[in-house]
Motif scaffolding. Sequence first.
Motif, short mmCIF file in Angstrom:
data_model
loop_
_atom_site.label_atom_id
_atom_site.label_comp_id
_atom_site.label_asym_id
_atom_site.label_seq_id
_atom_site.Cartn_x
_atom_site.Cartn_y
_atom_site.Cartn_z
N LEU A 21 -16.55 7.81 -1.60
CA LEU A 21 -15.25 6.97 -2.06
C LEU A 21 -14.30 7.88 -2.69
O LEU A 21 -14.80 8.71 -3.53
CB LEU A 21 -15.47 5.76 -2.62
N TRP A 22 -13.00 7.56 -2.63
CA TRP A 22 -12.09 8.32 -3.22
C TRP A 22 -11.48 7.71 -4.66
O TRP A 22 -11.74 6.55 -4.53
CB TRP A 22 -10.94 8.53 -2.07
N GLU A 23 -11.37 8.57 -5.30
CA GLU A 23 -11.09 8.19 -6.81
C GLU A 23 -10.08 9.07 -7.28
O GLU A 23 -9.88 10.16 -6.95
CB GLU A 23 -12.16 8.16 -7.79
N PHE A 24 -9.47 8.72 -8.56
CA PHE A 24 -8.64 9.54 -9.37
C PHE A 24 -9.86 10.44 -10.19
O PHE A 24 -10.69 9.78 -10.71
CB PHE A 24 -7.63 8.69 -10.06
N PRO A 25 -9.57 11.78 -10.32
CA PRO A 25 -10.68 12.50 -10.97
C PRO A 25 -10.43 12.39 -12.61
O PRO A 25 -9.49 11.86 -13.02
CB PRO A 25 -9.86 13.84 -10.54
N ALA B 76 1.89 6.38 0.57
CA ALA B 76 1.72 5.16 1.70
C ALA B 76 0.32 5.25 2.25
O ALA B 76 -0.18 4.38 2.93
CB ALA B 76 2.56 5.47 3.00
N ASP B 77 -0.35 6.49 2.10
CA ASP B 77 -1.83 6.64 2.62
C ASP B 77 -2.95 6.53 1.75
O ASP B 77 -3.99 6.14 2.06
CB ASP B 77 -1.86 8.19 3.00
N ILE B 78 -2.48 6.42 0.37
CA ILE B 78 -3.61 5.96 -0.77
C ILE B 78 -4.26 4.61 -0.45
O ILE B 78 -5.53 4.40 -0.72
CB ILE B 78 -2.90 6.02 -2.13
N ALA B 79 -3.32 3.65 -0.03
CA ALA B 79 -3.88 2.05 -0.05
C ALA B 79 -5.00 1.99 1.08
O ALA B 79 -5.91 1.43 0.88
CB ALA B 79 -2.77 1.35 0.39
N GLY B 80 -4.97 2.98 2.16
CA GLY B 80 -5.85 2.91 3.15
C GLY B 80 -7.21 3.56 3.04
O GLY B 80 -7.92 3.59 3.59
N LEU B 81 -7.32 4.43 1.83
CA LEU B 81 -8.67 5.15 1.39
C LEU B 81 -9.46 4.10 0.88
O LEU B 81 -9.13 3.21 0.30
CB LEU B 81 -8.22 6.07 0.62
N ASP B 82 -10.71 4.35 1.32
CA ASP B 82 -11.76 3.92 0.55
C ASP B 82 -11.93 4.11 -0.60
O ASP B 82 -12.48 5.33 -1.00
CB ASP B 82 -13.37 4.04 1.49
N LYS B 83 -11.95 3.06 -1.88
CA LYS B 83 -12.08 3.49 -3.19
C LYS B 83 -12.73 2.38 -3.86
O LYS B 83 -13.13 1.46 -3.51
CB LYS B 83 -10.42 3.43 -3.83
N PRO B 84 -13.52 3.03 -5.08
CA PRO B 84 -14.26 2.09 -5.77
C PRO B 84 -13.24 0.71 -6.39
O PRO B 84 -12.15 1.19 -6.23
CB PRO B 84 -14.75 2.88 -6.98
N ILE C 222 -9.13 0.96 -6.68
CA ILE C 222 -8.18 0.11 -5.95
C ILE C 222 -7.16 -0.33 -6.83
O ILE C 222 -5.94 -0.29 -6.66
CB ILE C 222 -8.85 -1.02 -5.42
N ALA C 223 -7.57 -0.93 -8.09
CA ALA C 223 -6.67 -1.68 -9.10
C ALA C 223 -5.73 -0.57 -9.70
O ALA C 223 -4.24 -0.94 -9.61
CB ALA C 223 -7.37 -2.44 -10.22
N LEU C 224 -6.24 0.70 -10.02
CA LEU C 224 -5.54 1.83 -10.46
C LEU C 224 -4.34 2.29 -9.57
O LEU C 224 -3.16 2.36 -9.64
CB LEU C 224 -6.13 2.76 -11.05
N ALA C 225 -4.73 2.40 -8.26
CA ALA C 225 -3.72 2.82 -7.33
C ALA C 225 -2.58 1.89 -7.11
O ALA C 225 -1.43 2.29 -7.22
CB ALA C 225 -4.63 3.11 -6.11
N ALA C 226 -3.05 0.58 -6.99
CA ALA C 226 -2.06 -0.33 -6.86
C ALA C 226 -0.99 -0.46 -8.15
O ALA C 226 0.34 -0.64 -7.81
CB ALA C 226 -2.57 -1.74 -6.65
N ARG C 227 -1.42 -0.38 -9.24
CA ARG C 227 -0.71 -0.33 -10.56
C ARG C 227 0.07 0.86 -10.50
O ARG C 227 1.44 0.95 -10.98
CB ARG C 227 -1.40 -0.41 -11.51
N LEU C 228 -0.35 2.09 -10.00
CA LEU C 228 0.57 3.38 -9.91
C LEU C 228 1.56 3.24 -9.23
O LEU C 228 2.61 3.51 -9.55
CB LEU C 228 -0.61 4.52 -9.66
N LEU C 229 1.28 2.87 -7.80
CA LEU C 229 2.43 2.87 -6.62
C LEU C 229 3.39 1.65 -7.21
O LEU C 229 4.54 1.95 -6.78
CB LEU C 229 1.55 2.37 -5.62
N GLU C 230 3.06 0.57 -7.87
CA GLU C 230 4.05 -0.41 -8.26
C GLU C 230 4.90 0.14 -9.26
O GLU C 230 6.29 -0.16 -9.24
CB GLU C 230 3.47 -1.63 -9.04
N LYS C 231 4.49 1.20 -10.04
CA LYS C 231 5.65 1.87 -11.21
C LYS C 231 6.37 2.76 -10.49
O LYS C 231 7.32 3.37 -11.08
CB LYS C 231 4.64 2.46 -12.20
#
Length: 133
Positions: A29-33, A109-117, A121-130
């Motif tokens: 799965l893809w994650e923020f390091p 736009a590509d981050i949402a489609g990645l398989d993530k823990p 998923i929550a962090l990416a959504a909040r990041l992209l909202e900002k």
Amino acid sequence: MCVVALALQDANGRWLLHKRPVNKHHGGLWEFPGGKVEPAEKPASALVREIGEELGIAICEADLTPCCFAEEAQAEGRAPIVILLYTSTRWTGEVAALEGGEVDWFAPADIAGLDKPPLDIALAARLLEKMPD
């Protein structure tokens, strides 16, 4: 348990993500390091250390901006994980996956489609909202 993670953005507006080695928890799965904050360690200092160990690059605390956090709803028999996400656009060195897996840069736009823990998923959504439109 406190964990820190980095949303590193390049000059093209892409974000760096790390694909966990298949033999580890959340493998593939893809994650923020990032990684765990040690006892008596400041979160930003822990992130500087973890990014050096995991990616082989140097970042400075002064270049880190707190972005958001995500936490587990519950944890069985242990403290729940809370991930603090920081952003930065500055680093020195060449990015490499020193602890296995792989790293890559992704357009927002590509981050949402990645398989993530789940927490990523929550962090990416909040990041992209900002992000500005």
